[in-house]
Motif scaffolding. Structure first.
Motif, PDB file in Angstrom:
ATOM      1  N   TYR A   6     -12.685   8.899 -27.899  1.00 22.82           N
ATOM      2  CA  TYR A   6     -13.176   9.147 -26.541  1.00 22.82           C
ATOM      3  C   TYR A   6     -11.979   9.339 -25.617  1.00 22.82           C
ATOM      4  O   TYR A   6     -10.921   8.733 -25.817  1.00 22.82           O
ATOM      5  CB  TYR A   6     -13.996   7.965 -26.030  1.00 22.82           C
ATOM      6  CG  TYR A   6     -15.227   7.636 -26.837  1.00 22.82           C
ATOM      7  CD1 TYR A   6     -16.421   8.311 -26.638  1.00 22.82           C
ATOM      8  CD2 TYR A   6     -15.204   6.618 -27.801  1.00 22.82           C
ATOM      9  CE1 TYR A   6     -17.553   7.998 -27.379  1.00 22.82           C
ATOM     10  CE2 TYR A   6     -16.336   6.301 -28.543  1.00 22.82           C
ATOM     11  CZ  TYR A   6     -17.508   6.993 -28.325  1.00 22.82           C
ATOM     12  OH  TYR A   6     -18.629   6.685 -29.048  1.00 22.82           O
ATOM     13  N   CYS A   7     -12.146  10.149 -24.588  1.00 22.19           N
ATOM     14  CA  CYS A   7     -11.086  10.391 -23.612  1.00 22.19           C
ATOM     15  C   CYS A   7     -11.660  10.284 -22.201  1.00 22.19           C
ATOM     16  O   CYS A   7     -12.777  10.748 -21.945  1.00 22.19           O
ATOM     17  CB  CYS A   7     -10.473  11.774 -23.794  1.00 22.19           C
ATOM     18  SG  CYS A   7      -9.815  12.103 -25.444  1.00 22.19           S
ATOM     19  N   ARG A   9     -14.426   7.212 -33.907  1.00 25.34           N
ATOM     20  CA  ARG A   9     -14.615   8.229 -32.865  1.00 25.34           C
ATOM     21  C   ARG A   9     -13.427   8.207 -31.915  1.00 25.34           C
ATOM     22  O   ARG A   9     -12.731   7.200 -31.794  1.00 25.34           O
ATOM     23  CB  ARG A   9     -15.886   7.962 -32.054  1.00 25.34           C
ATOM     24  CG  ARG A   9     -17.183   8.254 -32.766  1.00 25.34           C
ATOM     25  CD  ARG A   9     -18.348   8.098 -31.799  1.00 25.34           C
ATOM     26  NE  ARG A   9     -19.625   8.391 -32.431  1.00 25.34           N
ATOM     27  CZ  ARG A   9     -20.804   8.302 -31.796  1.00 25.34           C
ATOM     28  NH1 ARG A   9     -20.851   7.913 -30.534  1.00 25.34           N
ATOM     29  NH2 ARG A   9     -21.921   8.592 -32.448  1.00 25.34           N
ATOM     30  N   ASP A  50     -13.166   2.865 -33.036  1.00 25.55           N
ATOM     31  CA  ASP A  50     -13.144   3.816 -31.929  1.00 25.55           C
ATOM     32  C   ASP A  50     -11.795   3.769 -31.208  1.00 25.55           C
ATOM     33  O   ASP A  50     -11.214   2.687 -31.021  1.00 25.55           O
ATOM     34  CB  ASP A  50     -14.257   3.523 -30.931  1.00 25.55           C
ATOM     35  CG  ASP A  50     -15.640   3.845 -31.463  1.00 25.55           C
ATOM     36  OD1 ASP A  50     -15.742   4.583 -32.464  1.00 25.55           O
ATOM     37  OD2 ASP A  50     -16.628   3.365 -30.872  1.00 25.55           O
ATOM     38  N   ASP A  95     -12.538  12.850 -35.024  1.00 23.28           N
ATOM     39  CA  ASP A  95     -11.571  11.921 -35.604  1.00 23.28           C
ATOM     40  C   ASP A  95     -10.420  12.654 -36.274  1.00 23.28           C
ATOM     41  O   ASP A  95      -9.270  12.208 -36.230  1.00 23.28           O
ATOM     42  CB  ASP A  95     -12.254  10.949 -36.579  1.00 23.28           C
ATOM     43  CG  ASP A  95     -12.939  11.651 -37.752  1.00 23.28           C
ATOM     44  OD1 ASP A  95     -13.044  12.891 -37.755  1.00 23.28           O
ATOM     45  OD2 ASP A  95     -13.390  10.930 -38.662  1.00 23.28           O
ATOM     46  N   CYS A 151     -14.930  13.960 -25.734  1.00 20.77           N
ATOM     47  CA  CYS A 151     -14.610  13.480 -27.077  1.00 20.77           C
ATOM     48  C   CYS A 151     -13.746  14.479 -27.844  1.00 20.77           C
ATOM     49  O   CYS A 151     -13.751  15.676 -27.559  1.00 20.77           O
ATOM     50  CB  CYS A 151     -15.888  13.232 -27.880  1.00 20.77           C
ATOM     51  SG  CYS A 151     -16.938  11.919 -27.235  1.00 20.77           S
ATOM     52  N   LYS A 152     -13.006  13.944 -28.788  1.00 24.03           N
ATOM     53  CA  LYS A 152     -12.318  14.732 -29.800  1.00 24.03           C
ATOM     54  C   LYS A 152     -12.829  14.252 -31.162  1.00 24.03           C
ATOM     55  O   LYS A 152     -13.222  13.091 -31.307  1.00 24.03           O
ATOM     56  CB  LYS A 152     -10.799  14.518 -29.721  1.00 24.03           C
ATOM     57  CG  LYS A 152     -10.135  15.032 -28.436  1.00 24.03           C
ATOM     58  CD  LYS A 152      -8.654  14.683 -28.448  1.00 24.03           C
ATOM     59  CE  LYS A 152      -7.950  15.079 -27.151  1.00 24.03           C
ATOM     60  NZ  LYS A 152      -7.283  16.372 -27.233  1.00 24.03           N
TER      61      LYS A 152
END
Length: 234
Positions: free
Chosen positions: A30-31, A28, A200, A59, A56-57
């Motif tokens: 996450y930002c 995953r 992640d 994968d 989120c973006k």
């Protein structure tokens, strides 16, 4: 037990590792939003130390760029305000939930230089309507990333220059000490919302100086100890 698929499954997204022929598999992405005070101000927000927020973006938004190579990313459709955001990226190697701040770095496998590419016009249009940001943040090739440096090699950086140039001209230049939320605090806080798992990636936020890039321009960016990332917009 072997599985039959109605369609061929996508190959896993993987990022090269410095000093190794192995790759880091991505699970995953996450930002962290607005994690430098000066960037929060340039976006029109008060940089008070409120709890961090995340988005989120997928994968497959990740665009790995091997060390020493200039990557290429396509200018995205439906945007005339395509912007760069240089970020320190964490690679999680040990999973967990409700991770204490004091133990958070035990979960970080390595670090990389990344770009949170943004269709700013789409992001602002959605934000102004109170809608999710995905069209501004989660499009194809919106997360270029350089080779991951293992923590066993670099340690856990808490200071050092972070910078970005476009065609040789300075755009972003700051220091990791200016993160509002530190790496351990980011990991601990995020792990209360999601169980983190190996694979992640966490993009930790960008400093001030974000701006537009056009087709044909090249971004060169880096973080002390992690090398450089070079990406051309095509």
């Amino acid at each position: 037990m072997s599985l039959d698929y109605v369609l061929p499954p996508e190959a896993p997204v993987a990022v090269p590792v410095v000093g190794s022929t192995a790759f880091f598999p991505v699970r995953r992405v996450y930002c962290v939003g607005r994690n430098y005070a000066a960037h929060a101000r340039e976006m029109g927000f008060d940089p008070d130390r409120e709890p961090p927020f995340f988005f989120c973006k997928p994968d497959n938004a990740v665009a790995p760029v091997p060390a020493g190579v200039t990557g290429a990313i396509a200018y995205p459709p439906l945007s005339s305000n395509y912007q760069h955001e240089i970020e320190l990226v964490l690679a999680i190697g040990v999973g967990g939930a409700d991770i204490p701040v004091a133990r958070a770095l035990e979960h970080v496998w390595g670090y990389a230089v990344g770009l949170d590419m943004t269709r700013r016009d789409q992001q602002f249009a959605m934000r102004d309507k109170g809608r999710p940001w995905e069209v501004g943040k989660a499009f194809d090739q919106s997360a270029p990333i350089g080779a991951i440096v293992p923590a066993t090699r670099i340690g856990h950086p808490s200071s050092g220059a972070i910078w970005l140039q476009v065609d040789g001209a300075d755009r972003q230049r700051s220091d990791l000490t200016h993160l509002i939320w530190s790496v351990p605090e980011i990991v601990a806080n995020l792990s209360t919302l999601f169980r983190l798992e190996p694979g992640d990636l966490i993009f930790t936020g960008t400093p001030e100086g974000v701006g537009k890039v056009e087709r044909g321009q090249t971004m060169r960016c880096g973080i002390d100890g992690l090398g450089e990332l070079r990406v051309k917009v095509v």
